[in-house]
Motif scaffolding. Structure first.
Motif, PDB file in Angstrom:
ATOM      1  N   TRP A   1       5.489   4.407   4.189  1.00 36.86           N
ATOM      2  CA  TRP A   1       4.660   3.323   4.695  1.00 36.86           C
ATOM      3  C   TRP A   1       3.358   3.896   5.258  1.00 36.86           C
ATOM      4  N   PRO A   2       2.408   4.228   4.412  1.00 34.51           N
ATOM      5  CA  PRO A   2       1.168   4.850   4.881  1.00 34.51           C
ATOM      6  C   PRO A   2       0.385   4.004   5.892  1.00 34.51           C
ATOM      7  N   LEU A   3       0.442   2.695   5.774  1.00 30.47           N
ATOM      8  CA  LEU A   3      -0.264   1.856   6.739  1.00 30.47           C
ATOM      9  C   LEU A   3       0.317   2.051   8.147  1.00 30.47           C
ATOM     10  N   LEU A   4       1.614   2.152   8.240  1.00 27.61           N
ATOM     11  CA  LEU A   4       2.252   2.408   9.531  1.00 27.61           C
ATOM     12  C   LEU A   4       1.773   3.752  10.078  1.00 27.61           C
ATOM     13  N   ALA A   5       1.689   4.759   9.237  1.00 26.81           N
ATOM     14  CA  ALA A   5       1.199   6.062   9.662  1.00 26.81           C
ATOM     15  C   ALA A   5      -0.223   5.951  10.200  1.00 26.81           C
TER      16      ALA A   5
ATOM     17  N   ALA B   1      -3.966   5.828  14.788  1.00 28.92           N
ATOM     18  CA  ALA B   1      -5.036   5.153  15.524  1.00 28.92           C
ATOM     19  C   ALA B   1      -4.663   4.990  16.997  1.00 28.92           C
ATOM     20  N   ARG B   2      -3.371   4.873  17.269  1.00 29.46           N
ATOM     21  CA  ARG B   2      -2.901   4.750  18.659  1.00 29.46           C
ATOM     22  C   ARG B   2      -2.705   6.108  19.316  1.00 29.46           C
ATOM     23  N   GLY B   3      -2.862   7.184  18.533  1.00 27.58           N
ATOM     24  CA  GLY B   3      -2.680   8.534  19.076  1.00 27.58           C
ATOM     25  C   GLY B   3      -1.238   8.987  19.115  1.00 27.58           C
TER      26      GLY B   3
END
Length: 50
Positions: free
Chosen positions: A37-41, A46-48
């Motif tokens: 799930w690249p979007l989850l990655a 983005a959240r660090g």
């Protein structure tokens, strides 16, 4: 969760309360999920988060 209690009991029995426990299987599963799930990655990055 029983595993967490087992780890806590072992740390107490060995008198090593500061011993860090790393669940290697959970980390590997997380790596596989993030590959799938690249979007989850991207969102986690983005959240660090790892």
């Amino acid at each position: 969760m029983k595993r967490n209690n087992d780890i806590a009991n072992l740390k107490e029995a060995l008198r090593l309360p500061g011993l860090a426990y790393v669940d290697c299987a959970a980390r590997q599963e997380l790596r596989l999920v993030l590959q799938r799930w690249p979007l989850l990655a991207e969102l986690l990055a983005a959240r660090g988060e790892p």
